[in-house]
Motif scaffolding. Structure first.
Motif, PDB file in Angstrom:
ATOM      1  N   LYS A 106       0.826  -1.213   0.000  1.00 53.14           N
ATOM      2  CA  LYS A 106       0.000   0.000   0.000  1.00 53.14           C
ATOM      3  C   LYS A 106       0.860   1.262   0.000  1.00 53.14           C
ATOM      4  N   TRP A 107       0.353   2.271  -0.666  1.00 50.48           N
ATOM      5  CA  TRP A 107       0.997   3.573  -0.755  1.00 50.48           C
ATOM      6  C   TRP A 107       0.617   4.413   0.460  1.00 50.48           C
ATOM      7  N   SER A 108       1.358   5.488   0.670  1.00 54.72           N
ATOM      8  CA  SER A 108       0.919   6.556   1.565  1.00 54.72           C
ATOM      9  C   SER A 108      -0.002   7.420   0.718  1.00 54.72           C
ATOM     10  N   PRO A 109      -1.279   7.535   1.082  1.00 59.51           N
ATOM     11  CA  PRO A 109      -2.224   8.258   0.219  1.00 59.51           C
ATOM     12  C   PRO A 109      -1.981   9.766   0.209  1.00 59.51           C
ATOM     13  N   GLY A 110      -2.553  10.416  -0.788  1.00 55.13           N
ATOM     14  CA  GLY A 110      -2.452  11.868  -0.894  1.00 55.13           C
ATOM     15  C   GLY A 110      -3.381  12.555   0.090  1.00 55.13           C
ATOM     16  N   LYS A 111      -3.078  13.817   0.369  1.00 58.11           N
ATOM     17  CA  LYS A 111      -3.899  14.599   1.299  1.00 58.11           C
ATOM     18  C   LYS A 111      -4.159  15.980   0.718  1.00 58.11           C
ATOM     19  N   GLN A 112      -5.372  16.438   0.953  1.00 59.59           N
ATOM     20  CA  GLN A 112      -5.775  17.790   0.560  1.00 59.59           C
ATOM     21  C   GLN A 112      -6.444  18.420   1.770  1.00 59.59           C
ATOM     22  N   HIS A 113      -5.911  19.510   2.267  1.00 61.71           N
ATOM     23  CA  HIS A 113      -6.438  20.203   3.449  1.00 61.71           C
ATOM     24  C   HIS A 113      -6.570  19.248   4.633  1.00 61.71           C
ATOM     25  N   GLU A 114      -5.516  18.464   4.887  1.00 60.54           N
ATOM     26  CA  GLU A 114      -5.442  17.530   6.019  1.00 60.54           C
ATOM     27  C   GLU A 114      -6.394  16.337   5.902  1.00 60.54           C
ATOM     28  N   GLN A 115      -7.102  16.206   4.788  1.00 58.02           N
ATOM     29  CA  GLN A 115      -8.001  15.075   4.570  1.00 58.02           C
ATOM     30  C   GLN A 115      -7.361  14.105   3.578  1.00 58.02           C
ATOM     31  N   THR A 116      -7.401  12.816   3.884  1.00 59.25           N
ATOM     32  CA  THR A 116      -6.912  11.801   2.958  1.00 59.25           C
ATOM     33  C   THR A 116      -7.878  11.723   1.784  1.00 59.25           C
ATOM     34  N   VAL A 117      -7.340  11.722   0.560  1.00 57.79           N
ATOM     35  CA  VAL A 117      -8.185  11.749  -0.639  1.00 57.79           C
ATOM     36  C   VAL A 117      -7.757  10.680  -1.641  1.00 57.79           C
ATOM     37  N   ARG A 118      -8.671  10.356  -2.544  1.00 57.86           N
ATOM     38  CA  ARG A 118      -8.374   9.466  -3.654  1.00 57.86           C
ATOM     39  C   ARG A 118      -7.603  10.270  -4.697  1.00 57.86           C
ATOM     40  N   THR A 119      -6.587   9.641  -5.291  1.00 52.11           N
ATOM     41  CA  THR A 119      -5.702  10.379  -6.190  1.00 52.11           C
ATOM     42  C   THR A 119      -5.486   9.618  -7.494  1.00 52.11           C
ATOM     43  N   LEU A 120      -5.627  10.319  -8.605  1.00 53.71           N
ATOM     44  CA  LEU A 120      -5.293   9.759  -9.911  1.00 53.71           C
ATOM     45  C   LEU A 120      -3.789   9.897 -10.102  1.00 53.71           C
ATOM     46  N   TYR A 121      -3.149   8.794 -10.465  1.00 50.86           N
ATOM     47  CA  TYR A 121      -1.691   8.789 -10.567  1.00 50.86           C
ATOM     48  C   TYR A 121      -1.300   8.122 -11.868  1.00 50.86           C
ATOM     49  N   SER A 122      -0.365   8.704 -12.571  1.00 48.65           N
ATOM     50  CA  SER A 122       0.166   8.082 -13.785  1.00 48.65           C
ATOM     51  C   SER A 122       1.667   7.972 -13.670  1.00 48.65           C
ATOM     52  N   VAL A 123       2.202   6.914 -14.266  1.00 48.17           N
ATOM     53  CA  VAL A 123       3.640   6.639 -14.149  1.00 48.17           C
ATOM     54  C   VAL A 123       4.131   5.984 -15.432  1.00 48.17           C
ATOM     55  N   VAL A 124       5.375   6.266 -15.773  1.00 44.33           N
ATOM     56  CA  VAL A 124       6.043   5.608 -16.898  1.00 44.33           C
ATOM     57  C   VAL A 124       6.984   4.573 -16.301  1.00 44.33           C
ATOM     58  N   LEU A 125       6.786   3.329 -16.671  1.00 42.64           N
ATOM     59  CA  LEU A 125       7.605   2.239 -16.169  1.00 42.64           C
ATOM     60  C   LEU A 125       8.556   1.780 -17.264  1.00 42.64           C
ATOM     61  N   LYS A 126       9.814   1.578 -16.924  1.00 41.59           N
ATOM     62  CA  LYS A 126      10.780   1.037 -17.883  1.00 41.59           C
ATOM     63  C   LYS A 126      10.862  -0.473 -17.664  1.00 41.59           C
ATOM     64  N   ILE A 127      10.539  -1.204 -18.717  1.00 36.05           N
ATOM     65  CA  ILE A 127      10.511  -2.662 -18.635  1.00 36.05           C
ATOM     66  C   ILE A 127      11.708  -3.229 -19.380  1.00 36.05           C
ATOM     67  N   GLY A 128      12.282  -4.275 -18.820  1.00 37.30           N
ATOM     68  CA  GLY A 128      13.427  -4.925 -19.449  1.00 37.30           C
ATOM     69  C   GLY A 128      14.717  -4.447 -18.846  1.00 37.30           C
ATOM     70  N   ARG A 129      15.790  -5.002 -19.314  1.00 34.96           N
ATOM     71  CA  ARG A 129      17.112  -4.662 -18.764  1.00 34.96           C
ATOM     72  C   ARG A 129      17.797  -3.600 -19.582  1.00 34.96           C
TER      73      ARG A 129
END
Length: 129
Positions: A106-129
């Motif tokens: 599990k991740w440490s979730p995002g916070k907005q104004h001290e409230q834990t919120v659902r967050t859209l996250y995008s990432v580029v993963l490098k696959i292979g060696r």
């Protein structure tokens, strides 16, 4: 006596028509750009990429190399949902990456104004060696 009955009737009707306030849970999905505290994978982004790559290579060896674009929602409890592989691999390999991402710690979730919120996250993963 009539005044007492009228008074009790007034209190009874006022209570039955009064509004009850309910706290509604905020299920808004926030973008990372506007958050006070951004979500974080345990060990950081480099650890995330290394873990995904290592698990992927256990299944597909070094059959594919390149960048894979993934997007998901980090829930309030730190789990991932609505995982999508946007591009970079075919559908069979995308299913494996979705499985790997869903089994991450599990991740440490995002916070907005001290409230834990659902967050859209995008990432580029490098696959292979």
């Amino acid at each position: 006596m009539n005044k007492l009955i009228a008074l009790l009737l007034l209190f009874y009707t006022a209570q039955s028509f009064s509004q009850t306030t309910q706290k509604t849970e905020d299920n808004t999905i926030y973008n990372t750009a506007g958050l006070n505290v951004k979500p974080e994978f345990p060990g950081g982004l480099d650890k995330l990429k290394a873990t995904v790559n290592e698990n992927y290579l256990k299944v597909y060896n070094s059959e594919i190399k390149g960048k894979v674009y993934a997007m998901f929602i980090i829930e309030k409890d730190g789990s991932l949902s609505d995982i999508k592989i946007l591009r970079g691999v075919d559908s069979e390999k995308a299913k494996e990456l979705i499985r790997i991402l869903s089994e991450l710690p599990k991740w440490s979730p995002g916070k907005q104004h001290e409230q834990t919120v659902r967050t859209l996250y995008s990432v580029v993963l490098k696959i292979g060696r």
